[in-house]
Design a protein around this motif. Structure first.
Motif, mmCIF file in Angstrom:
data_model
loop_
_atom_site.group_PDB
_atom_site.id
_atom_site.type_symbol
_atom_site.label_atom_id
_atom_site.label_comp_id
_atom_site.label_asym_id
_atom_site.label_seq_id
_atom_site.Cartn_x
_atom_site.Cartn_y
_atom_site.Cartn_z
ATOM 1 N N GLU A 155 -7.432 7.288 -6.735
ATOM 2 C CA GLU A 155 -6.768 8.837 -7.128
ATOM 3 C C GLU A 155 -6.377 8.421 -8.286
ATOM 4 O O GLU A 155 -5.952 9.642 -8.799
ATOM 5 C CB GLU A 155 -6.496 8.933 -5.144
ATOM 6 N N TYR A 157 0.853 -1.594 0.369
ATOM 7 C CA TYR A 157 0.133 -0.089 0.130
ATOM 8 C C TYR A 157 1.240 0.939 0.006
ATOM 9 O O TYR A 157 0.683 2.312 -0.797
ATOM 10 C CB TYR A 157 -1.134 0.045 1.009
ATOM 11 N N ARG A 200 -7.271 4.886 -2.442
ATOM 12 C CA ARG A 200 -6.072 5.424 -3.010
ATOM 13 C C ARG A 200 -6.063 4.946 -4.982
ATOM 14 O O ARG A 200 -5.880 5.914 -5.911
ATOM 15 C CB ARG A 200 -5.056 4.438 -2.584
ATOM 16 N N THR A 256 -7.320 1.110 0.073
ATOM 17 C CA THR A 256 -6.879 0.211 -0.892
ATOM 18 C C THR A 256 -7.833 1.384 -1.874
ATOM 19 O O THR A 256 -7.590 2.071 -3.131
ATOM 20 C CB THR A 256 -6.881 -1.238 -1.011
ATOM 21 N N THR A 298 2.488 6.194 -6.723
ATOM 22 C CA THR A 298 1.723 7.568 -7.164
ATOM 23 C C THR A 298 2.151 8.855 -7.842
ATOM 24 O O THR A 298 1.861 9.525 -8.831
ATOM 25 C CB THR A 298 0.347 7.343 -6.936
ATOM 26 N N LEU A 315 1.341 4.167 -2.976
ATOM 27 C CA LEU A 315 0.956 5.353 -2.941
ATOM 28 C C LEU A 315 2.675 6.217 -2.935
ATOM 29 O O LEU A 315 2.425 7.447 -4.099
ATOM 30 C CB LEU A 315 1.580 6.337 -0.809
#
Length: 978
Positions: free
Chosen positions: A895, A851, A892, A889, A858, A855
């Motif tokens: 996103e 996770y 995210r 999750t 990303t 991020l």
């Protein structure tokens, strides 16, 4: 392959690229024009197409000069591609057709989809909605992207449009069935994407409004209408259709007919669909005796439910007077008046922990066919949905063993045609409209008749006077009579006089049974007095444990016996009607019997320390078993090494799924055990039990009890002056408050844990507390504070040789580096943490590392790699029932979708995040998901609905003093100006 009967069949697809196979072997379908010819022939269902028709299909009004020659060339090449099945392409009457060969039917995805759709329509008409949904899912699964992909020509374009429309029509029908089944959250997510892809299709908008409304999101439903009206006016210059406008008006006036309809299941009669009919009544006793006047009175009262009012009857009486037995008997007799089902619940009103109405409503809604995803949080919302679900149905609710009217009111059906039958030790004088009945002991004649039916006429008739003495000694109390008669029936060597003599010697004052609970105690003394010493000891000790029931393994620990002799002993108590078998391998006391068992333990258990020893063994059993579960879940974590020592073994597990099943299945029992372990000798072990079962804090079903257990033990730790236990409880409560989004409270507990951990030199608290403070600081965007905390935690974990927690600190440090612009080091730290998790085999914690890496990817713009990490993490979180992290999750991933200009997928993931975070995570996390959903909806043109999401998120941020306030205010201002 030869041409014999074993030859594999031909398969064709047109609901995607036009392709052909023989068995699993793909065949060369040729050029686009050749595949267009194949498609034109396949979609004619075996009918012959003339050459001119095929020329028109392939080239329209402008065919090439040599069109017929080209057509023959394509046909020849197709025959060659079909090889041994060339005969499937038939040439006749100057045209062509594709037909089965040797009686073997063609396998065409279009035909199979038609077959599934037709069968689904039949299933729906027959009332079998579940089967209809299954068939439609199968039909829609046959599509593989765009139908007739990469082909051109007039015929292809016409067929592609038809197939698109057919697919949408099937999808709408399937979603209608999904809504009928109550799966509103699932439908909202899908409909959001569909309305973005087909913005002018009003039926999809209508279904989305209905799904949102039934999900409790009325403002968003109305916003969908506003968005639709504006879009239609701008694009087509028209108003919404009549059905859409009517739905808006019905939502505005909260039309009860919009609420969830009865859920339908298998049923053969299209004119009379079969609703889910719960049949939850316990079995009526075969030897029910007497109470004729009450049976008649209650039966007549319940029959009035067929009129225009809801019938409510409340039975009141002392424990053991037969309230439940009478209520169950009457309920069974009245079933014909309630053809849509009967609900039952034991509300445990006489115990220390009566059932919460909210939990009972959840159980009732599930029994009525409402899926978990459609059951709202909160008592009022569940009660409203419960009443709506029962509207138009005739259902009886038997609410057994109620505490008071306040517990009952939310559970009343409220609909005409329904009824509630209540039993309670308290008179329901404040339950408006209830028909009250005070149930007294049996008459002598009824009491003797009940005793006779259990013992047998032959034995009673030969000693009638002694039998009258027995029922008189029982005070004519039904439960006392049943217990004494059952004991006598099981002892063929006893006479009735023997039993009468025993009762006379031990309880000469039983005709004073009017003294409330004393009557119950005297009643249970009858059964207890007949027990052998080992049975009596088991009865006393088992009654000491809190919790709704107890497993055989846990009971064996209390009794300090191997499983087999423990089971034999416990089953003998079941035979004596002093214990109930809740399920295979699980047992429970009637609440009043438990109170009596505890009184016996205080009176008869010698030495008294044996009571403490029994509960200590139970605590050891739960703690040792939880440690085995924790070690499987978190290999390499040192918590199990910092536990208090135990002296009793626990269960071993073959794998993680088995361990998790035990944890969630035993949650209420082990938390109850922790709550009652507040003495100096048990407190620290109880605290460790809570730390080992932290996963329960994420379970919406158990999180409240988990938090309460922590608070109870924290108060006990302060009273005892046990600072180490206090430090660990602050650590546990830090996680509880963090998951709930109460970050200031979480930080306060983490600060206390840190100070007390250092003061007591507790390696667990002194290392975990700074890690927790770092996490909280990250969430609150205090990165300058977070880094030193996490560096301190990393050092402490290293000193403790706690590799798994060191990996956690590394991943958390990666978050700090990420938020402070150090992308390369953020990715490096996250990978270091993941490497440690992989080496340890720490699958669940590996997901947290992935996770974090997702991020980082990303932020670095490596969106494909980010999505891969998060998708793999999501699967692990789902397998481990980590709903909070599942929701985060999804958030995210949403996103990423939004950043990669995929707003429809972003809205879908945001909806899934909201669903997963229901009941866990707190309102701040939910507000974040709402903000993301609003951004995604705004990007696909659903501006009204986007504003509603932001308007819902804003007061949450304002209440919490969150920095996101300005962002959402800006979004709303821009939306207003647009």
């Amino acid at each position: 392959m030869d041409d014999g009967p074993g030859r594999e069949r031909l398969r064709f697809t047109v609901l995607g690229p036009v392709r052909a196979w023989r068995g699993a072997t793909p065949l060369a379908a040729g050029s686009p024009q050749q595949r267009a010819l194949l498609a034109a022939l396949l979609l004619r269902g075996g009918r012959t197409a003339t050459a001119s028709e095929l020329v028109d299909a392939l080239w329209g009004d402008e065919p090439p000069h040599a069109a017929l020659a080209a057509l023959r060339t394509y046909a020849s090449r197709l025959r060659k591609a079909l090889g041994a099945d060339a005969d499937a392409l038939v040439s006749e009457s100057g045209g062509y057709a594709i037909r089965p060969v040797d009686g073997r039917p063609l396998d065409l995805d279009h035909d199979l989809a038609e077959q599934h759709a037709a069968e689904a329509e039949k299933a729906k008409a027959a009332g079998d909605r579940a089967r209809a949904r299954e068939l439609l899912d199968k039909a829609l699964a046959l599509w593989d992207g765009e139908p007739l992909a990469n082909l051109a020509g007039p015929y292809v374009e016409t067929q592609r449009t038809r197939l698109h429309e057919w697919r949408l029509s099937l999808t709408e029908t399937r979603i209608e069935l999904v809504l009928e089944a109550g799966c509103h959250a699932e439908a909202v997510s899908e409909l959001t994407a569909l309305t973005a892809a087909h913005p002018l299709r009003e039926r999809l908008r209508e279904l989305l409004m209905l799904a949102l409304y039934r999900s409790g999101r009325q403002a968003e439903a109305l916003a969908v209408y506003a968005d639709t009206r504006r879009l239609l006016a701008d694009e087509l210059g028209v108003d919404p259709c009549a059905s859409l406008a009517d739905l808006q008006q019905r939502i505005l006036r909260a039309d009860p007919d919009l609420d969830l309809p009865p859920v339908v299941t298998d049923g053969p009669d299209a004119a009379d669909p079969v609703v889910v009919r719960p049949q939850q009544l316990p079995a009526t006793v075969a030897d029910f005796t007497g109470r004729r006047a009450f049976v008649t009175e209650l039966g007549q009262q319940l029959a009035t439910a067929e009129g225009s009012v809801m019938a409510v009857s409340a039975l009141t009486g002392i424990g053991g007077v037969g309230k439940t037995t009478l209520a169950v008997h009457v309920a069974h007799a009245a079933r014909e008046h309630f053809p849509d089902g009967q609900l039952y619940v034991d509300l445990q009103g006489a115990g220390h922990t009566p059932c919460e109405p909210e939990a009972v409503l959840g159980s009732f809604l599930r029994a009525l066919g409402t899926p978990d995803s459609a059951i709202p949080d909160g008592l009022e919302e569940r009660s409203a949905l419960y009443r709506s679900t029962l509207a138009g149905r005739r259902v009886l609710a038997l609410l057994d063993n109620a505490r008071d009217a306040a517990q009952i009111r939310p559970l009343l059906p409220g609909a005409e045609g329904c009824a509630a039958l209540i039993t309670s030790r308290a008179r329901m004088i404040d339950l408006a409209g209830a028909h009250l009945i005070d149930l007294d002991v049996m008459s002598p004649e009824e009491a003797l008749a009940l005793f006779t039916r259990i013992v047998g006429e032959e034995r009673v008739n030969s000693e009638r006077q002694a039998a009258m003495a027995v029922v008189g000694a029982c005070g004519f109390l039904p439960l006392a009579i049943r217990i004494s008669a059952s004991r006598l029936a099981a002892r063929r060597t006893w006479t009735v006089s023997t039993l009468a003599s025993k009762l006379a010697d031990e309880r000469r004052r039983l005709d004073e049974l009017r003294a409330g609970d004393l009557a119950v105690k005297a009643t249970f003394e009858l059964g207890y007095g007949q027990l052998e010493p080992q049975q009596a000891r088991a009865f006393r000790l088992l009654g000491l444990a809190d919790g709704p029931d107890i497993s055989l393994a846990a009971a064996a620990a209390i009794l300090d016996l191997p499983l087999e002799p423990a089971e034999e002993l416990i089953e003998s108590l079941v035979d004596a009607s002093l214990l109930e078998s809740a399920a295979p391998g699980r047992y429970r006391f009637h609440d009043l019997v438990r109170l009596y068992a505890r009184a016996c333990a205080e009176r008869d258990e010698h030495p008294p320390s044996e009571r403490e020893a029994a509960l200590s063994r139970l605590l050891d059993f739960y703690l040792t078993t939880a440690a085995h579960m924790y070690a499987l879940e978190r290999p390499g974590d040192r918590l199990v090494d910092h536990m208090e020592p135990t002296n009793y073994p626990g269960l071993e597990f073959a794998d993680r799924p088995e361990a998790l099943k035990w944890l969630f299945g035993e949650a209420r029992c082990l938390l109850a055990c922790a709550q009652q372990s507040t003495t100096e000798g048990t407190l620290r072990r109880a605290v460790d039990l809570l730390l080992l079962t932290l996963d329960l804090a994420e379970s919406s079903a158990d999180s409240h009890q988990y938090e309460q257990a922590n608070k109870i033990l924290l108060a006990a730790a302060r009273d005892l002056g046990d600072q180490r236990a206090e430090a660990r409880l602050h650590t546990s409560l830090t996680n509880v408050h963090t998951l709930a989004g109460r970050l200031d409270d979480a930080d306060a507990h983490a600060r206390s844990a840190m100070l007390l951990g250092l003061a007591t030199e507790d390696a667990f608290s002194s290392s975990n507390a700074p890690n927790d403070r770092g996490i909280i600081a990250i969430i609150q965007q205090r990165y300058a504070d977070a880094e030193p905390y996490l560096s301190q935690a990393r050092t402490a974990f290293r000193d403790d040789h706690n590799k798994q927690s060191e990996a956690s600190a590394l991943c958390n440090l990666a978050r700090v580096h990420l938020e402070t612009g150090r992308l390369d080091s953020a990715i490096r730290l996250a990978k270091e943490g993941i490497d440690i998790y992989r080496k340890l085999g720490a699958t669940r914690r590996l997901a947290n590392g992935m996770y974090t890496l997702g991020l980082a990817f990303t932020r670095a713009g490596r969106l494909d790699e980010a999505a891969q990490q998060l998708t793999e993490a999501l699967a692990i979180f789902q397998d481990n029932r980590q709903r909070f992290w599942e929701g985060m999750t999804y958030f995210r991933l949403g996103e990423i979708d939004l950043g990669d200009h995929r707003p429809t997928q972003a809205a879908n993931h945001a909806e899934q995040a909201l669903t997963a975070l229901r009941g866990v995570g707190g309102e701040w996390w939910r507000a974040n998901a709402l903000t993301l959903l609003g951004r995604a909806l705004n990007a696909i043109g659903h501006t009204g609905r986007a504003r509603v999401c932001w308007q819902e998120a804003l007061p949450v941020y304002e209440r919490l003093g969150s920095p996101e306030v300005r962002e959402v205010q800006s979004l709303l201002a821009l939306a207003a100006a647009a």
